[in-house]
Design an enzyme around this catalytic site. Structure first.
Site, PDB file in Angstrom:
ATOM      1  CB  CYS A 185     -18.528 -22.849   5.276  1.00 51.45           C
ATOM      2  SG  CYS A 185     -18.748 -21.632   6.815  1.00 51.45           S
ATOM      3  CD  GLU A 225      11.141 -26.292 -17.615  1.00 51.00           C
ATOM      4  OE1 GLU A 225      10.119 -27.201 -17.259  1.00 51.00           O
ATOM      5  OE2 GLU A 225      10.985 -25.834 -18.790  1.00 51.00           O
ATOM      6  N   PRO A 226      13.119 -27.435 -12.138  1.00 49.77           N
ATOM      7  CG  PRO A 226      14.816 -27.535 -10.454  1.00 49.77           C
ATOM      8  CD  PRO A 226      14.466 -27.351 -11.933  1.00 49.77           C
ATOM      9  NE  ARG A 262       1.199 -29.442  -2.750  1.00 48.61           N
ATOM     10  CZ  ARG A 262       1.356 -30.664  -1.992  1.00 48.61           C
ATOM     11  NH1 ARG A 262       1.282 -30.527  -0.608  1.00 48.61           N
ATOM     12  NH2 ARG A 262       1.563 -31.650  -2.559  1.00 48.61           N
ATOM     13  CE1 TYR A 276      -2.848 -30.869  -7.552  1.00 46.27           C
ATOM     14  CE2 TYR A 276      -1.925 -29.332  -5.623  1.00 46.27           C
ATOM     15  CZ  TYR A 276      -2.398 -29.348  -7.023  1.00 46.27           C
ATOM     16  OH  TYR A 276      -2.061 -28.502  -7.622  1.00 46.27           O
TER      17      TYR A 276
HETATM   18  C1  LIG Z   1       4.853 -27.415 -12.853  1.00 41.75           C
HETATM   19  C2  LIG Z   1       6.000 -27.479 -13.711  1.00 41.75           C
HETATM   20  C3  LIG Z   1       7.428 -27.529 -13.474  1.00 41.75           C
HETATM   21  C4  LIG Z   1       7.673 -27.910 -12.091  1.00 41.75           C
HETATM   22  O1  LIG Z   1       7.522 -29.145 -11.508  1.00 41.75           O
HETATM   23  P1  LIG Z   1       7.764 -29.536  -9.978  1.00 41.75           P
HETATM   24  O2  LIG Z   1       7.497 -30.545  -9.784  1.00 41.75           O
HETATM   25  O3  LIG Z   1       7.278 -28.338  -8.972  1.00 41.75           O
HETATM   26  O4  LIG Z   1       9.253 -29.511 -10.106  1.00 41.75           O
HETATM   27  C5  LIG Z   1       8.328 -27.710 -14.516  1.00 41.75           C
HETATM   28  N1  LIG Z   1       8.228 -27.321 -15.793  1.00 41.75           N
HETATM   29  C6  LIG Z   1       6.744 -27.287 -16.294  1.00 41.75           C
HETATM   30  C7  LIG Z   1       6.498 -27.194 -17.562  1.00 41.75           C
HETATM   31  C8  LIG Z   1       5.614 -27.275 -15.216  1.00 41.75           C
HETATM   32  O5  LIG Z   1       4.532 -27.224 -15.721  1.00 41.75           O
END
Ligand SMILES: *Cc1c(COP(=O)(O)O)cnc(C)c1O
Length: 421
Positions: A346, A275-276, A314, A318
């Site tokens: 502001c 899941e990238p 960001r 972060y």
């Molecule tokens: C945020 C998230 C991702 C993606 O993370 P990246 O750092 O953007 O690759 C994949 N799986 C789950 C469950 C997430 O919460």
């Protein structure tokens, strides 16, 4: 690698000059490169080529319809974390059987939506969620395919706000309790247990935490199989980092990551999902902004931009670093000077960079924030009543606005006045 390069002294997105887009849509805006999005998706797809697999884009990183459709047409699945994202994925043409549903707080409505519309699997994050999912599935007369997200208690060594794999984080079930929870799941008739899910955090710049987590998943797979569960699918999450700071050592490549997956899990014969989000979309986008003023302060100067923390949060949220480059290539031999780069909101937090070395710039010049394609537009707001900035997609020598800038009237008229006023 991306497709934002200088050509004859001007910054281009593929074959389109950034200045041309700025003239057409005004600043600030986001611009994405189709070639870069596809390149990054294919790197992952090829990295897992030896195994049955599906690359599911984590669309919380960038959920624009045009971005989703670009990736879906290349064969990507989607990882969604809300009913809204599920709807967006379907609207972009992603079939239900290529959508995985993650997230710690899925509601009954969201579960019902996905069960009725079609879903590849739910990544279940807790026992109470499992009970609700089972009940909703049975009430609809279907079974819900699930993996259970385990928390492997490894330190992802990333920013605290995006680390998710330590036992103190809210995500998943503790791996030590996995056998018990899988036994419980197997007893629920509305569920079909098919695998294991893990996601340890985001912006990881080292493979070691992935390796530690995946070795635990491999061991758990064997244990659960011995307990009689059918484990045929492993969802390995996202999290691979990108080089925000070009001068820094490069984070691992998708190909290295693919070899790690093969080495740690390949022997199990499972279908692999990843899941990238960031690595697919991050370097595929810029945020372009105009210099409004150059202000001299006491001991330091400020570059005041028309883009702000509401457009790209960001750095404020972060402490993130973004390369900021001029849209007109600096001429050789000009000494860069340190300057604070800020937005007009502001809050002192509306600071993109402190004492950044920049070539001399004047009001009206354009700058581009690199690596802004992930967790940029999706996290933007209208704080300070600044309308959401437009998104533009480039493909070769074409560009199109893929989300227009709302007018001030549209922004204001979303509010409604109660009858007593
Ligand atoms: C945020 C998230 C991702 C993606 O993370 P990246 O750092 O953007 O690759 C994949 N799986 C789950 C469950 C997430 O919460």
């Amino acid at each position: 690698m991306d497709h934002f390069l200088y050509r004859d002294g001007a910054l281009y997105a593929e074959d389109v000059a950034i200045s041309e887009i700025a003239a057409a849509v005004g600043t600030p805006f986001y611009v994405y490169s189709t070639a870069t999005l596809l390149r990054h998706f294919r790197l992952f797809d090829e990295a897992l080529a030896g195994m049955e697999h599906l690359v599911c884009f984590a669309m919380k990183a960038n959920s624009n319809q045009a971005v989703l459709r670009t990736l879906a047409q290349a064969g990507a699945g989607m990882d969604v974390v809300s009913g809204g994202e599920y709807r967006r994925a379907r609207a972009a043409g992603v079939p239900g059987d290529r959508i995985v549903f993650s997230g710690v707080g899925k509601t009954r409505d969201e579960i019902e939506l996905a069960l009725k519309g079609g879903i590849r699997q739910f990544n279940v994050e807790s026992e109470p969620e499992m009970v609700v999912l089972d009940a909703v599935a049975r009430s609809l007369g279907v079974t819900a395919p699930i993996t259970i997200r385990v928390n492997p208690d490894v330190d992802a060594k990333t920013h605290a706000k995006i680390a998710t794999g330590k036992s103190e984080n809210k995500f998943g079930i503790p791996i030590a309790r996995a056998r018990e929870v899988y036994r419980m799941a197997a007893g629920l008739k509305g569920l079909e247990v098919i695998g294991i899910d893990v996601h340890i955090g985001s912006q990881l710049t080292d493979l070691a935490p992935f390796e530690a987590a995946y070795l635990k998943v491999a061991e758990l797979t064997e244990t659960l199989r011995a307990d009689g569960h059918q484990i045929t699918r492993l969802d390995l999450g996202g999290g691979l980092g990108i080089p925000y700071e070009r001068s820094n050592a490069d984070p691992p490549l998708p190909s290295d990551y693919g070899m790690l997956v093969q080495r740690t899990l390949g022997h199990l014969g499972c279908e692999i999902e990843i899941e990238p989000g960031r690595l697919i979309a991050g370097n595929a986008g810029l945020m372009v902004s105009e210099v409004i003023y150059v202000k001299s302060g006491e001991g330091r100067d400020f570059l005041i931009l028309d883009g702000a923390m509401n457009d790209l949060i960001r750095p404020a949220m972060y402490d993130a670093y973004h390369d900021i480059i001029p849209v007109v290539e600096p001429v050789a031999g000009v000494e860069p000077q340190p300057i604070d780069i800020v937005g007009p909101v502001c809050e002192s937090g509306d600071t993109f960079a402190k004492q950044r070395l920049m070539p001399p710039l004047v009001a009206g010049d354009l700058v581009a924030f690199r690596s802004a394609g992930a967790y940029g537009a999706v996290m933007s707001s209208e704080y300070n009543s600044r309308p959401l900035i437009p998104e533009v997609l480039v493909k070769d020598d074409q560009f199109a606005v893929i989300r227009p800038r709302p007018t001030f009237d549209e922004m204001i008229n979303r509010d409604t006045i109660p009858p007593w006023l």
